[in-house]
Design a protein around this motif. Structure first.
Motif, PDB file in Angstrom:
ATOM      1  N   VAL A   5       0.852  -1.193   0.000  1.00 31.17           N
ATOM      2  CA  VAL A   5       0.000   0.000   0.000  1.00 31.17           C
ATOM      3  C   VAL A   5       0.889   1.245   0.000  1.00 31.17           C
ATOM      4  O   VAL A   5       1.916   1.294   0.674  1.00 31.17           O
ATOM      5  CB  VAL A   5      -0.938   0.005   1.223  1.00 31.17           C
ATOM      6  N   ARG A   6       0.479   2.263  -0.745  1.00 31.76           N
ATOM      7  CA  ARG A   6       1.253   3.502  -0.829  1.00 31.76           C
ATOM      8  C   ARG A   6       0.800   4.469   0.273  1.00 31.76           C
ATOM      9  O   ARG A   6      -0.394   4.642   0.491  1.00 31.76           O
ATOM     10  CB  ARG A   6       1.085   4.149  -2.206  1.00 31.76           C
ATOM     11  N   TYR A   7       1.790   5.122   0.896  1.00 37.14           N
ATOM     12  CA  TYR A   7       1.500   6.019   2.011  1.00 37.14           C
ATOM     13  C   TYR A   7       2.250   7.344   1.823  1.00 37.14           C
ATOM     14  O   TYR A   7       3.349   7.382   1.267  1.00 37.14           O
ATOM     15  CB  TYR A   7       1.940   5.402   3.347  1.00 37.14           C
ATOM     16  N   ALA A   8       1.637   8.439   2.323  1.00 33.33           N
ATOM     17  CA  ALA A   8       2.295   9.743   2.421  1.00 33.33           C
ATOM     18  C   ALA A   8       1.841  10.386   3.728  1.00 33.33           C
ATOM     19  O   ALA A   8       0.754  10.094   4.236  1.00 33.33           O
ATOM     20  CB  ALA A   8       1.944  10.635   1.233  1.00 33.33           C
ATOM     21  N   PHE A   9       2.678  11.265   4.284  1.00 34.63           N
ATOM     22  CA  PHE A   9       2.430  11.777   5.624  1.00 34.63           C
ATOM     23  C   PHE A   9       2.624  13.294   5.666  1.00 34.63           C
ATOM     24  O   PHE A   9       3.399  13.864   4.908  1.00 34.63           O
ATOM     25  CB  PHE A   9       3.393  11.128   6.630  1.00 34.63           C
ATOM     26  N   ARG A  10       1.901  13.930   6.596  1.00 35.70           N
ATOM     27  CA  ARG A  10       2.088  15.344   6.926  1.00 35.70           C
ATOM     28  C   ARG A  10       2.235  15.470   8.432  1.00 35.70           C
ATOM     29  O   ARG A  10       1.672  14.671   9.187  1.00 35.70           O
ATOM     30  CB  ARG A  10       0.899  16.200   6.486  1.00 35.70           C
ATOM     31  N   VAL A  11       2.979  16.509   8.855  1.00 31.49           N
ATOM     32  CA  VAL A  11       3.172  16.752  10.282  1.00 31.49           C
ATOM     33  C   VAL A  11       2.554  18.102  10.641  1.00 31.49           C
ATOM     34  O   VAL A  11       2.792  19.106   9.963  1.00 31.49           O
ATOM     35  CB  VAL A  11       4.667  16.744  10.654  1.00 31.49           C
ATOM     36  N   THR A  12       1.770  18.133  11.710  1.00 30.32           N
ATOM     37  CA  THR A  12       1.173  19.365  12.221  1.00 30.32           C
ATOM     38  C   THR A  12       1.757  19.659  13.595  1.00 30.32           C
ATOM     39  O   THR A  12       1.768  18.785  14.466  1.00 30.32           O
ATOM     40  CB  THR A  12      -0.355  19.242  12.324  1.00 30.32           C
ATOM     41  N   ALA A  13       2.281  20.891  13.760  1.00 25.75           N
ATOM     42  CA  ALA A  13       2.796  21.333  15.060  1.00 25.75           C
ATOM     43  C   ALA A  13       1.703  22.134  15.763  1.00 25.75           C
ATOM     44  O   ALA A  13       1.029  22.963  15.147  1.00 25.75           O
ATOM     45  CB  ALA A  13       4.047  22.181  14.877  1.00 25.75           C
ATOM     46  N   ILE A  14       1.541  21.907  17.066  1.00 27.27           N
ATOM     47  CA  ILE A  14       0.459  22.539  17.827  1.00 27.27           C
ATOM     48  C   ILE A  14       1.037  23.142  19.102  1.00 27.27           C
ATOM     49  O   ILE A  14       1.845  22.504  19.797  1.00 27.27           O
ATOM     50  CB  ILE A  14      -0.639  21.513  18.179  1.00 27.27           C
ATOM     51  N   ASN A  15       0.653  24.405  19.390  1.00 29.46           N
ATOM     52  CA  ASN A  15       0.939  24.990  20.700  1.00 29.46           C
ATOM     53  C   ASN A  15      -0.311  25.704  21.199  1.00 29.46           C
ATOM     54  O   ASN A  15      -1.389  25.571  20.608  1.00 29.46           O
ATOM     55  CB  ASN A  15       2.169  25.912  20.656  1.00 29.46           C
ATOM     56  N   SER A  16      -0.181  26.475  22.266  1.00 31.42           N
ATOM     57  CA  SER A  16      -1.363  27.089  22.875  1.00 31.42           C
ATOM     58  C   SER A  16      -1.962  28.205  22.033  1.00 31.42           C
ATOM     59  O   SER A  16      -3.086  28.643  22.284  1.00 31.42           O
ATOM     60  CB  SER A  16      -1.003  27.645  24.259  1.00 31.42           C
ATOM     61  N   VAL A  17      -1.228  28.681  21.007  1.00 25.60           N
ATOM     62  CA  VAL A  17      -1.731  29.760  20.158  1.00 25.60           C
ATOM     63  C   VAL A  17      -2.440  29.224  18.926  1.00 25.60           C
ATOM     64  O   VAL A  17      -3.456  29.752  18.487  1.00 25.60           O
ATOM     65  CB  VAL A  17      -0.578  30.701  19.751  1.00 25.60           C
ATOM     66  N   GLY A  18      -1.910  28.151  18.357  1.00 22.64           N
ATOM     67  CA  GLY A  18      -2.508  27.636  17.130  1.00 22.64           C
ATOM     68  C   GLY A  18      -1.750  26.433  16.616  1.00 22.64           C
ATOM     69  O   GLY A  18      -1.011  25.771  17.354  1.00 22.64           O
ATOM     70  N   SER A  19      -1.908  26.151  15.340  1.00 25.10           N
ATOM     71  CA  SER A  19      -1.251  24.998  14.728  1.00 25.10           C
ATOM     72  C   SER A  19      -0.768  25.369  13.339  1.00 25.10           C
ATOM     73  O   SER A  19      -1.296  26.285  12.704  1.00 25.10           O
ATOM     74  CB  SER A  19      -2.212  23.808  14.644  1.00 25.10           C
ATOM     75  N   THR A  20       0.258  24.644  12.876  1.00 28.68           N
ATOM     76  CA  THR A  20       0.825  24.854  11.550  1.00 28.68           C
ATOM     77  C   THR A  20       1.155  23.498  10.955  1.00 28.68           C
ATOM     78  O   THR A  20       1.769  22.660  11.622  1.00 28.68           O
ATOM     79  CB  THR A  20       2.104  25.705  11.614  1.00 28.68           C
ATOM     80  N   THR A  21       0.753  23.270   9.709  1.00 21.96           N
ATOM     81  CA  THR A  21       0.985  21.993   9.040  1.00 21.96           C
ATOM     82  C   THR A  21       2.039  22.157   7.962  1.00 21.96           C
ATOM     83  O   THR A  21       2.003  23.119   7.184  1.00 21.96           O
ATOM     84  CB  THR A  21      -0.316  21.462   8.415  1.00 21.96           C
ATOM     85  N   GLY A  22       2.981  21.209   7.921  1.00 18.70           N
ATOM     86  CA  GLY A  22       4.059  21.255   6.944  1.00 18.70           C
ATOM     87  C   GLY A  22       3.688  20.586   5.632  1.00 18.70           C
ATOM     88  O   GLY A  22       2.552  20.149   5.417  1.00 18.70           O
TER      89      GLY A  22
END
Length: 422
Positions: A309-326
């Motif tokens: 099966v083919r897979y791809a991934f994303r990482v999301t960083a989270i703190n108390s202000v908000g989140s950002t996805t790479g």
């Protein structure tokens, strides 16, 4: 004016001198010994050239050479429409030019306290005045032709805007809210400009609150506020600085994940920058948005991937202000070493030929199968899921060793089967 010459011997001296412009006939007469006279009645802007003749009782002598061309200049007309704009501690003046001859006038503004402004433009600004004194401004235009009649007006300078007080900064997520006490010298007519230091970010408000955005997380800021007044150029001096606050923000965007296979597991890692406040967790998701890992580190290991099966991934960083996805990672195809789990062998005899077939889990990367049939140790190597070997007609029972191999590993099973007579 002219310089007379001495008469020849035996000729009486001049008793008068006649000045005339041949084109217009305009002129004047001077009684000797005068050597100048004034020609009046000339037209402003028209050119004249004069000659001078000496006169005595015997008549007029020869005319002199012509003078240089002369153009009379008029006294300039008075300026009009004097505009007066009081300023804090000063005044801004403007006017419309009056009529003048061929030479542009110089304008002089004189205040009742003696302050002056001299310009060839139609406006000037005077400063250093008291806002408790009423002044009279007198404006004249001047050319070589004379000085115009004055144009006057009065004014009182404005009060200098004062800076707000009690400036307080408060962090609210990724923004900073700044408040202050209002200025009362110009009620209802004031606006305020807040400046973040260091840097030059500003916000403007007509109330006593302003929210500053765009600050750099992790930088300590203080804020000053200046007052501006409608119709008054410039602003007050800045206020005393606010308290110092630490700017917060959403996390630094994670880098594209790096995938390192350790099949049947997959190690995922990423880079990130400083975040204020600190990241509380990272969430790794498949491209389908399914969460596969939650961690405070910058790496994690994903298990239970299905081979092929083919897979791809994303990482999301989270703190108390908000989140950002790479960014999304590259696509990988899951692999695993071979397994015997779930493998089912089947044997079928037809004469001296025995066909061995099997069913089992999908394997990636693609494997190679080997079947060894004893007692004769006949073998076959295939990529399909069946193969055939030859056995003796007298053989009624066989032992099958089934093995599978790919680039990640090797495994085998051994089974015995009764195959009956040929």
């Amino acid at each position: 004016s002219w310089v007379p010459t001495a008469p020849p011997p035996g000729v009486a001296g001049a008793t008068s001198f006649a000045v005339v412009d041949a084109a217009s006939g305009a002129g004047c007469v001077a009684t000797a010994p005068a050597t100048s006279c004034v020609v009046s009645g000339l037209t402003d802007g028209q050119s004249y050239r004069f000659v001078v003749s000496a006169l005595n009782a015997a008549g007029a002598g020869p005319s002199s050479l012509p003078s240089v061309v002369t153009t009379p200049l008029a006294v300039p007309g008075s300026p009009s429409s004097l505009g007066i704009v009081p300023l804090p501690g000063g005044v801004q003046l403007s006017w419309l030019a009056g009529s003048y001859g061929g030479v542009a006038p110089t304008y002089t503004v004189t205040l009742s306290n003696g302050a002056t402004c001299v310009t060839m433009l139609t406006g000037c600004t005077l400063t250093g005045l008291s806002n408790t004194t009423t002044y009279t401004a007198s404006l004249v235009a001047q050319t070589p032709g004379g000085v115009s009649a004055p144009l006057t007006g009065t004014f009182t300078p404005l009060i200098e805007p004062t800076a707000p007080t009690n400036v307080v900064a408060k962090v609210s997520g990724a923004r900073v809210s700044v408040t202050w006490s209002p200025v009362t010298a110009y009620p209802g007519a004031s606006a305020y400009v807040v400046t973040a230091l260091p840097g030059s970010l500003t916000c403007t408000s007509s109330t006593t609150t302003c929210v500053v955005t765009g600050l750099t997380p992790g930088v300590r800021y203080h804020f000053v506020v200046a007052t501006t007044v409608v119709g008054i150029p410039g602003s007050s001096v800045p206020s005393a600085p606010s308290n110092v606050v630490l700017a917060l923000g959403a996390p630094w965007r994670p880098s594209m994940p790096t995938l390192t296979p350790h099949w049947p597991h997959l190690a995922i890692s990423w880079r990130t920058g400083p975040s204020v406040p600190s990241v509380t967790r990272y969430v790794v998701r498949l491209s389908t948005s399914k969460e596969v890992c939650i961690t405070r580190a910058t790496s994690c290991t994903v298990t239970s991937l299905r081979p092929g099966v083919r897979y791809a991934f994303r990482v999301t960083a989270i703190n108390s202000v908000g989140s950002t996805t790479g960014q999304r990672s590259v696509v990988v195809r899951a692999a695993a070493p071979p397994t015997t789990s779930g493998v089912r062998l089947a044997v079928r005899r037809r004469g001296s030929t025995v066909r061995v077939s099997w069913r089992g889990p999908g394997i990636f990367p693609s494997p190679t199968y080997q079947v060894v049939v004893s007692p004769a140790h006949n073998r076959c190597v295939v990529r399909a899921q069946q193969c055939s070997v030859t056995v003796s007609p007298q053989t009624h029972r066989i032992s099958v060793t089934w093995s599978v191999r790919n680039r990640l590993g090797y495994t085998r099973i051994k089974r015995s089967f009764s195959i009956g007579p040929a």
